[in-house]
Design a protein around this motif. Structure first.
Motif, mmCIF file in Angstrom:
data_model
loop_
_atom_site.group_PDB
_atom_site.id
_atom_site.type_symbol
_atom_site.label_atom_id
_atom_site.label_comp_id
_atom_site.label_asym_id
_atom_site.label_seq_id
_atom_site.Cartn_x
_atom_site.Cartn_y
_atom_site.Cartn_z
ATOM 1 N N UNK A 35 -4.376 12.279 2.783
ATOM 2 C CA UNK A 35 -3.308 11.891 3.709
ATOM 3 C C UNK A 35 -3.482 10.452 4.153
ATOM 4 N N UNK A 36 -2.334 9.769 4.328
ATOM 5 C CA UNK A 36 -2.297 8.410 4.856
ATOM 6 C C UNK A 36 -1.142 8.325 5.833
ATOM 7 N N UNK A 37 -1.418 7.883 7.045
ATOM 8 C CA UNK A 37 -0.394 7.767 8.088
ATOM 9 C C UNK A 37 0.148 6.353 8.059
ATOM 10 N N UNK A 38 1.477 6.190 7.990
ATOM 11 C CA UNK A 38 2.062 4.858 8.054
ATOM 12 C C UNK A 38 3.319 4.723 7.227
ATOM 13 N N UNK A 39 3.991 3.594 7.393
ATOM 14 C CA UNK A 39 5.240 3.291 6.691
ATOM 15 C C UNK A 39 4.952 2.294 5.580
ATOM 16 N N UNK A 40 5.380 2.624 4.361
ATOM 17 C CA UNK A 40 5.208 1.733 3.215
ATOM 18 C C UNK A 40 6.521 1.679 2.450
ATOM 19 N N UNK A 41 6.790 0.558 1.831
ATOM 20 C CA UNK A 41 8.080 0.350 1.170
ATOM 21 C C UNK A 41 8.225 1.100 -0.146
ATOM 22 N N UNK A 42 7.108 1.498 -0.746
ATOM 23 C CA UNK A 42 7.183 2.178 -2.042
ATOM 24 C C UNK A 42 5.932 3.033 -2.248
ATOM 25 N N UNK A 43 5.996 3.869 -3.257
ATOM 26 C CA UNK A 43 4.836 4.672 -3.617
ATOM 27 C C UNK A 43 3.675 3.805 -4.072
ATOM 28 N N UNK A 44 3.990 2.710 -4.741
ATOM 29 C CA UNK A 44 2.945 1.789 -5.208
ATOM 30 C C UNK A 44 2.209 1.173 -4.022
ATOM 31 N N UNK A 45 2.957 0.754 -2.999
ATOM 32 C CA UNK A 45 2.338 0.163 -1.805
ATOM 33 C C UNK A 45 1.485 1.193 -1.069
ATOM 34 N N UNK A 46 1.976 2.419 -0.980
ATOM 35 C CA UNK A 46 1.201 3.470 -0.303
ATOM 36 C C UNK A 46 -0.064 3.791 -1.085
ATOM 37 N N UNK A 47 0.048 3.903 -2.412
ATOM 38 C CA UNK A 47 -1.117 4.230 -3.244
ATOM 39 C C UNK A 47 -2.204 3.162 -3.136
#
Length: 189
Positions: A35-47
């Protein structure tokens, strides 16, 4: 049969709930989730982000309406060849209930590939994923507001309202699924 239509209707409803529904999914495998908490613009940025942590069923997070990401990974059992393999959240039944579901957007290779919610309780894996024998999906979601009401005053919000229920890899019986949908449709007429 026509004399006692209410009895016949109850029997069909019981058949759907007690017999048919439990045979839609034949086998399951629990998948590891981070799990990662936060807002990211894309799946790539979150990964690529730091801060992912392994979680287990029962993990709580929030506050309401905040965004979170699940990273779901695992191997597809080799003996599941020629089966319809789906990703499900929470439980291995197709129930179309609103409790215990995730509302999320599924990402694979930095592309949106599907979603999960109470009306879409499973995601059929692509042939490409099945051929590789691995599942590697991100699920972008948000924490629900459990205290939301239509009428009256909203209760004070829970600090961490979202409860993680787990992701499952499931072998689905497509013939029974179609029969299940046919029965559900017939009962709604």
């Amino acid at each position: 049969m026509l004399k006692h239509t209410s009895v016949t209707q109850r029997r069909v409803e019981q058949f759907i709930d007690r017999d048919l529904r439990e045979h839609l999914v034949s086998e399951t495998v629990e998948l590891e989730t981070q799990f990662l908490h936060g807002h990211f613009s894309s799946g790539k940025a979150a990964a690529a982000a730091k801060g992912w942590k392994p979680i287990k069923n029962g993990f709580h997070w929030g506050p309401a309406y905040s965004r979170g990401w699940y990273s779901v990974a695992g191997n597809i059992p080799k003996n599941w060849e020629n089966r319809d393999i789906v990703l499900m959240y929470g439980r291995k039944e197709i129930s179309f209930r609103r409790d215990g579901v995730v509302e999320g957007t599924l990402w694979s290779k930095n592309q949106v590939v599907g979603g999960l919610d109470f009306g879409h309780q499973y995601f059929r894996l692509s042939d490409d994923m099945i051929a590789k024998g691995k599942v590697d999906i991100l699920c972008e979601t948000y924490a629900h507001n459990k205290e939301c009401v239509v009428h009256g005053w909203e209760q004070p919000r829970t600090a961490k309202p979202e409860r993680f229920e787990g992701f499952l890899l499931c072998a689905l019986n497509p013939d029974l699924l179609q029969f299940f949908f046919d029965c559900e449709q017939a009962m709604s007429l």
